[in-house]
Design an enzyme around this catalytic site. Structure first.
Site, short mmCIF file in Angstrom:
data_model
loop_
_atom_site.label_atom_id
_atom_site.label_comp_id
_atom_site.label_asym_id
_atom_site.label_seq_id
_atom_site.Cartn_x
_atom_site.Cartn_y
_atom_site.Cartn_z
N GLY A 238 1.11 -1.27 0.16
CA GLY A 238 -0.25 -0.17 0.36
C GLY A 238 0.90 1.26 0.14
O GLY A 238 1.63 1.42 -1.01
N SER A 239 0.27 2.50 0.83
CA SER A 239 1.57 3.75 0.64
C SER A 239 0.75 4.34 1.27
O SER A 239 -0.45 4.51 1.03
CB SER A 239 2.51 3.77 0.22
OG SER A 239 3.09 2.21 0.20
#
Length: 790
Positions: A238-239
């Site tokens: 993700g991030s």
């Protein structure tokens, strides 16, 4: 003269000699013999200066030698993890680990070693990667990236030859052996197809013509099945990232905070280094292990990070099969035979396994995308998977372009020129005050018009919910076509990419580009890029609230970025906890109501009540239909503040709350226990408390641990905050940069760099980047290694 002084003197002398050699020597040419196990032709070397926490600063005279130092240093920290990755892309997991064992998911979504081997062995046998490497730039990789790979191969092999492996994970293992240049190419190729063919590995390797047995049943709600398959909210990657322009900062220069959420183990770990060719390139940051360039990083003038994008990186073509022949399909009324590829895999303690894979002009036949979306191969219909990244080995050129850019315009130019990023957005800031966001990724050229005109009934269901187009493969007028500015046919050109430049802030938390800046929403892009005007995730909502408030306050510094990273605010709690307490009191539960009322609504290690809310929230979401969860529904005109108003009368609320209380009490965990006592990892027999929270809570500092009540709570972290960087500039030659590699530099448990940064993470502490030569040479932990072939 002290040992430290002699070390620094030697380092200074070595730097001077190497710099002089660089000025006099051209870049090394490729080995004309092309020997696989000695790809360098001999004589490669690099100077590696190690500073605190085992961070290497690699200095070399050209790209081949820089690649050598990179491969050497990565092997030093990650020999076993790399070796297992090479066994994977060679198609040898069944041979060494057993056919029914499970890969860690780093390099494909294959569910068994056998499926993984059939997939990767098929790629190798077909010569796919060799053909891509032979394509001239810019469609194929550039010469400098080829040199980096050539040197990396030699460096990895030289380290194995000259050092004893101490990691018990592979010490003495038959699968730990030298690699070929082809192995390195295949490992990097696996990163490109992760979101396409790699994601469909099970369905590709299981696809067989109908034999009379009943095919897999189609999904009853294919639109919802496709949505679940492509939903990244709980995925391993993700991030968050945010770039602030100079209009918001204390010194009018840009700022960047990168917070990628990646696996804490396996082949998608980041590894930190600085890579320098004097006068040519000087970049510091995190690389996916096995890659030869810096994936996320900073230079003296720019900083960038990535977030996993919402673009749908594949599409399907529904094939109309020729009557009486399920291995032939019809295009414009003419039958066309599928290509048969026979793949054989060696199996531990068993006979070799041979399977056939079937390929079409569109790509491989696939009989399902995970368990969610079966795609039955019948006597009349089959499905082929198109993955545009199956012809993309340009990501290294894109990363190298970032490393040489001087500002965000240079970042955008690198994206335009190379078109190599398969599945991520790019967020960047520069020392002149620029900010930048772009969803410049390699996507199938599916326009909304094409989907409307050519979708099959299945495609009409899946395209709306997930961006997955299922096109009529029997018509050439349904081909993907080409954009004039695209580097090759079948993908979008740079002019179609959602992009935002020089906004006060540009933020992404794995939702689409729409709310990159809530005051300057981006819209008008094709559905395959993602949706707009739709509900955002809890993490996006919390992130936009936070960064918009920061931009509004102004006069930001790197210290503000550091505070945001470890604020550990729980947006889900800020939205609901008052209502949860009221609902708890209505149920007359007593103690848990008091705990939640006094909780600080954070996921710090000392937060009391965080664990109770976390277990309640994880139980509540899957048990209550989304339409019943909130009293005020989503409103596209108010996307950050809606939906809101938790419906405590919804079926499942009382069950989830009572269940969380009972769960903790059964495990002997006090309801008001500090989070860090029961959310931890173990390194070297020592518990290290872990702060942060899960995706569903919306915490910026995301962690996804494994619940084990018998083991004391959350006892491991599978994915979450990984290579962190907070970067700014103060007008001098050196950037102001703080970094942290949450799981530490080495996966070897006997390494001194196996848990040192993890302990820093537990204490919410950072590492000051030693970027300039003076900073490197004055490190109190300076250790110099001259890595070379012998």
């Amino acid at each position: 003269m002290s040992l430290r002084t002699r070390t620094r003197s030697c380092a200074v002398a070595a730097v001077a000699l190497l710099t002089a050699a660089t000025a006099l020597s051209p870049t090394a040419s490729a080995d004309p013999g092309g020997a696989e196990l000695r790809p360098s032709g001999g004589g490669l070397s690099a100077l590696i200066r190690y500073t605190e926490y085992g961070i290497p600063h690699i200095l070399a005279k050209d790209y081949a030698n820089l690649g050598f130092g990179n491969g050497w240093a990565q092997a030093n920290d990650q020999a076993c993890t790399l070796a297992e990755g090479f066994a994977t892309v060679r198609g040898e997991r069944s041979r060494f680990f057993g056919a029914q064992g499970k890969p860690d998911g780093s390099l494909s979504s294959a569910s068994t070693n056998l499926a993984s081997d059939l997939f990767f062995r098929g790629i190798r046998d077909a010569g796919t990667v060799a053909r891509l490497m032979a394509r001239p730039a810019p469609v194929g990789p550039g010469r400098q990236v080829e040199e980096l790979m050539r040197g990396w191969t030699a460096g990895y092999n030289a380290w194995l030859k000259q050092n004893r492996v101490t990691d018990p994970a592979c010490r003495g293992a038959a699968w730990l052996r030298p690699v070929t240049l082809s192995d390195v190419h295949h490992l990097n190729y696996s990163f490109s197809v992760l979101g396409g063919q790699g994601r469909g590995a099970d369905g590709i390797t299981a696809a067989q013509p109908p034999s009379g047995a009943a095919p897999r049943t189609a999904a009853t709600d294919p639109g919802e099945a496709a949505r679940r398959f492509f939903d990244t909210s709980d995925a391993a990657m993700g991030s968050n990232a945010v770039a602030f322009s100079g209009s918001t900062t204390a010194n009018k220069r840009g700022l960047l905070l990168g917070n990628p959420h990646y696996p804490w183990s396996g082949g998608r770990r980041f590894w930190q280094s600085q890579q320098t060719i004097p006068g040519e390139i000087n970049v510091s940051g995190g690389s996916l292990i096995g890659s030869t360039t810096v994936s996320i990083g900073h230079t003296a003038r720019i900083a960038w990070s990535h977030t996993v994008a919402t673009g749908t990186t594949m599409n399907l073509h529904q094939l109309t099969l020729a009557p009486g022949d399920p291995t032939a399909y019809v295009v414009d009324g003419r039958p066309e035979k599928m290509t048969r590829r026979t793949v054989t895999v060696q199996v531990k303690d068993g006979a070799p396994v041979t399977r056939t894979q079937w390929w079409t002009r569109y790509g491989p036949v696939v009989t399902g995308l995970g368990a969610q979306l079966p795609l039955p191969w019948t006597t009349t219909t089959a499905y082929a998977l198109n993955d545009p990244n199956a012809t993309n080995l340009r990501a290294g050129d894109t990363a190298l372009g970032f490393s040489r850019a001087r500002d965000v315009n240079g970042v955008q130019e690198a994206l335009r020129r190379t078109q190599g990023l398969p599945w991520v957005n790019t967020i960047a800031a520069d020392s002149s005050g620029g900010s930048f966001f772009s969803q410049s990724q390699v996507l199938p050229r599916i326009t909304d018009e094409l989907a409307q005109r050519c979708s099959t009934p299945l495609g009409r269901a899946t395209y709306r919910t997930s961006g997955l187009a299922v096109l009529d493969g029997s018509r050439t007028d349904c081909a993907l076509g080409s954009d004039r500015d695209a580097i090759e046919p079948g993908i979008f050109g740079p002019s179609k990419m959602p992009t935002l430049k020089n906004a006060p802030y540009a933020e992404n938390s794995n939702d689409s580009a729409w709310l990159t800046n809530a005051d300057r929403p981006i819209s008008g892009y094709e559905r395959v890029f993602g949706s707009y005007g739709t509900q955002r995730s809890m993490r996006t909502r919390g992130a936009v609230e936070d960064v918009a408030a920061m931009a509004g306050r102004g006069r930001l510094t790197v210290a503000d970025l550091q505070r945001q990273q470890f604020a550990n605010r729980v947006p889900a709690a800020d939205l609901t906890v008052d209502e949860v307490v009221k609902g708890c009191e209505d149920l007359r539960l007593g103690a848990p109501c008091d705990v939640l009322r006094t909780w600080d609504r954070k996921t710090d290690t000392g937060s009391r009540g965080a664990l109770l809310f976390d277990r309640f929230w994880r139980a509540l979401l899957p048990s209550v239909p989304a339409a019943s969860l909130w009293r005020t529904p989503f409103d596209a005109a108010d996307p950050v503040r809606t939906p809101r108003g938790l419906n405590t009368a919804a079926p499942g609320f009382a069950t989830a709350l009572r269940g969380a209380v009972a769960e903790l009490r059964a495990a002997g965990i006090p309801l008001d226990a500090p989070l860090g006592r029961h959310q931890f990892v173990v390194r070297g027999g020592k518990r290290i408390p872990v702060h942060g929270g899960t995706e569903s809570l919306g915490v910026w500092n995301k962690v996804e641990p494994v619940w084990n009540a018998a083991g004391g709570g959350y006892t491991e972290v599978t994915t979450g905050s990984s290579y962190l960087q907070a970067v700014g500039w103060n007008g001098g030659p050196c950037p102001v940069a703080k970094t942290l590699l949450t799981y530490s530099q080495s996966s070897n448990p006997v390494s001194p760099y196996h848990s040192d940064q993890t302990e820093l993470y537990a204490g919410e502490k950072w590492v000051t980047s030693r970027f300039c030569e003076g900073d490197i040479l004055t490190s109190p932990k300076l250790r110099v290694v001259w890595a070379r072939e012998r």
